[in-house]
Design an enzyme around this catalytic site. Sequence first.
Site, PDB file in Angstrom:
ATOM      1  N   SER A   1     -51.573   6.088  11.277  1.00 47.61           N
ATOM      2  CA  SER A   1     -51.804   6.881  12.487  1.00 47.61           C
ATOM      3  C   SER A   1     -53.206   6.645  13.006  1.00 47.61           C
ATOM      4  CB  SER A   1     -51.577   8.359  12.184  1.00 47.61           C
ATOM      5  OG  SER A   1     -52.336   9.170  13.049  1.00 47.61           O
ATOM      6  N   GLN A   2     -53.309   6.683  14.326  1.00 46.23           N
ATOM      7  CA  GLN A   2     -54.590   6.406  14.950  1.00 46.23           C
ATOM      8  C   GLN A   2     -54.810   7.458  16.016  1.00 46.23           C
ATOM      9  OE1 GLN A   2     -54.654   2.473  16.626  1.00 46.23           O
ATOM     10  NE2 GLN A   2     -56.482   2.918  17.814  1.00 46.23           N
TER      11      GLN A   2
ATOM     12  N   VAL B   1     -55.650   7.245   9.960  1.00 45.19           N
ATOM     13  CA  VAL B   1     -55.022   7.664   8.720  1.00 45.19           C
ATOM     14  C   VAL B   1     -54.324   6.466   8.082  1.00 45.19           C
ATOM     15  CG1 VAL B   1     -53.335   9.216   7.674  1.00 45.19           C
ATOM     16  CG2 VAL B   1     -54.746  10.026   9.564  1.00 45.19           C
TER      17      VAL B   1
ATOM     18  N   ASP C   1     -55.723  23.386  15.833  1.00 41.11           N
ATOM     19  CA  ASP C   1     -54.995  22.309  16.516  1.00 41.11           C
ATOM     20  C   ASP C   1     -53.545  22.306  16.050  1.00 41.11           C
ATOM     21  OD1 ASP C   1     -54.403  20.095  18.060  1.00 41.11           O
ATOM     22  OD2 ASP C   1     -55.222  18.654  16.639  1.00 41.11           O
TER      23      ASP C   1
HETATM   24  N1  LIG Z   1     -51.249  14.620   3.756  1.00 36.02           N
HETATM   25  C1  LIG Z   1     -50.503  13.866   4.592  1.00 36.02           C
HETATM   26  N2  LIG Z   1     -49.276  13.461   4.208  1.00 36.02           N
HETATM   27  C2  LIG Z   1     -48.517  12.704   5.026  1.00 36.02           C
HETATM   28  N3  LIG Z   1     -48.874  12.298   6.249  1.00 36.02           N
HETATM   29  C3  LIG Z   1     -50.084  12.667   6.689  1.00 36.02           C
HETATM   30  C4  LIG Z   1     -50.958  13.461   5.892  1.00 36.02           C
HETATM   31  N4  LIG Z   1     -52.098  13.655   6.598  1.00 36.02           N
HETATM   32  C5  LIG Z   1     -51.925  13.000   7.774  1.00 36.02           C
HETATM   33  N5  LIG Z   1     -50.727  12.406   7.835  1.00 36.02           N
HETATM   34  C6  LIG Z   1     -50.171  11.622   8.949  1.00 36.02           C
HETATM   35  O1  LIG Z   1     -51.216  11.171   9.804  1.00 36.02           O
HETATM   36  C7  LIG Z   1     -51.095  11.737  11.095  1.00 36.02           C
HETATM   37  C8  LIG Z   1     -52.473  12.098  11.651  1.00 36.02           C
HETATM   38  O2  LIG Z   1     -53.119  12.955  10.748  1.00 36.02           O
HETATM   39  P1  LIG Z   1     -54.179  14.045  11.235  1.00 36.02           P
HETATM   40  O3  LIG Z   1     -55.275  13.262  11.867  1.00 36.02           O
HETATM   41  O4  LIG Z   1     -54.601  14.771   9.988  1.00 36.02           O
HETATM   42  O5  LIG Z   1     -53.452  14.911  12.204  1.00 36.02           O
HETATM   43  C9  LIG Z   1     -50.196  12.942  10.910  1.00 36.02           C
HETATM   44  O6  LIG Z   1     -49.497  13.268  12.071  1.00 36.02           O
HETATM   45  C10 LIG Z   1     -49.276  12.494   9.808  1.00 36.02           C
HETATM   46  O7  LIG Z   1     -48.233  11.709  10.313  1.00 36.02           O
END
Ligand SMILES: Nc1ncnc2c1ncn2[C@@H]1O[C@H](COP(=O)(O)O)[C@@H](O)[C@H]1O
Lengths: 274, 193
Positions: A23-24, A30, A162
């Site tokens: 994810s970006q 991520v 958020d």
């Molecule tokens: N602990 C986690 N387990 C699984 N996927 C995660 C986790 N943290 C982040 N992600 C994935 O990364 C994306 C972006 O993360 P965030 O920036 O924390 O919102 C999320 O929408 C999830 O798809």
Amino acid sequence: MIDDIIKGVEDYLTPNIPVKLISQGAEALVFETNVHPYNPYTTASNASYIIKYRPAKKYRHPSIDQALTKHRTLTEGRLLSKLSNIPGINVPQLICCDPYNGYIWQAKVGCVLPNGTFSNLKNYLWYQKNIDPFDEDKIVKVLVSVGRQIGILHCNDYVHGDLTSSNILLDNNTSSGTNSANEWSPYLIDFGLSSYSTMPEDKGVDLYVLERAILSTHSLFAEKYNQWLLQGYKQAYCEMSLGKDDKERYTKLEQVLKRFEEVRLRGRKRSMIG
Amino acid sequence: MLLVLPQFPDYSISINLFTNCNYKGTTQALTSCSVEQAPRAFIKASNIYSTSHLLCAIYKSFIEYKYNRLRTKNLSTEVILSLYSSSNISEAFKQFGVNSDSVDTDNIIVLQIFNNKKSESYDANTNAYGIDNTLLFEILGKNSENLEFNDANLIKIRDISMIKKIYKIKHENSTNNDQIERCIINSIQLRGL
Ligand SMILES: Nc1ncnc2c1ncn2[C@@H]1O[C@H](COP(=O)(O)O)[C@@H](O)[C@H]1O
């Protein structure tokens, strides 16, 4: 640009930790890996870990940038720690962090749904209503339990900051023992903007943000979905109010709901003008 | 056990768990049993909850070493500070270190971290504990027994009530083993930041 950032991450982690970008966002990248950062015993074949990286922002002054990155990384780490101590709240486990460079490692939660999408709340609702829109039981159960999570969070005076339907992940981890097959446990993620707050306004905004998210992606069913979420939310407040200060908690619930209504009205006015 | 953290491949970490120790040493003896390239740290094993507990403190020490600064003499001693839940160095050494008033310490972990490039003298194949072993056994006692550093052995010797006290783990958070370990990891990772 992005390639340079990824290269930097790979250099930092060394070739011993191969990563996949999953994810970006505006604030963070991520990655996923199957290598545990320090305990080789736990590197099971199917284990997976999440590495969240907040890159330096070129347009900010380097020292301000570093302080801000450290602050956001630590906020997220502290929240993961604090919330994991509150019974009933599900958050991913913190594994380690390097606030000097903007890295935080956590356990991976969630899984791939039969339609190939990742099990966040948004995707789950799409998936479930497409396979059987009339099997309300499943959706009700999930949404009520999501509402409960948020209720417990707010009841303990934390706000998410958020709260979108992609920041709520559904996990069907059967190995935890508390879960039978086909039961989803909601997990909250992404605490970079979270804080401790006793203000009904902040909680009202959390609820509003989630309501908007549901409305914009699932407009046809949104009203019902939001009702179920709120049902779980109220349930949490009532369950936590069995103690001596239950009257106070109940007043708190009413204050939040009143604010929620006000935030909603404000939002509606703004969209009428704009 | 000889371990390399994936993110810090230039270093090797040797962790040896000794039980049945009859510790008679002084701080001075402990110091003299360390060698410059591979300083040793002596840790009270009964205060270590699990392999993840110690390894997570080691990881933290590496992060401080590489990106911030060490607050103690070297990486090995930094682990003792990293293990503790506050930044008070002398308290950390009292709780986790083996020192002149640890006369009743039965279980000791001997930790060595060394730079692979600088420590040709260390021969992992023939000698698991490195140099100066005679002295090491004098300090640990003739009857001391070397066990493998793993969860099964740590479970046998850990002092859970002491560990809960050190990390201020409340009753409601100790309902299962995972939760205790989680509290420990959280406080080590966020300490002092
Ligand atoms: N602990 C986690 N387990 C699984 N996927 C995660 C986790 N943290 C982040 N992600 C994935 O990364 C994306 C972006 O993360 P965030 O920036 O924390 O919102 C999320 O929408 C999830 O798809």
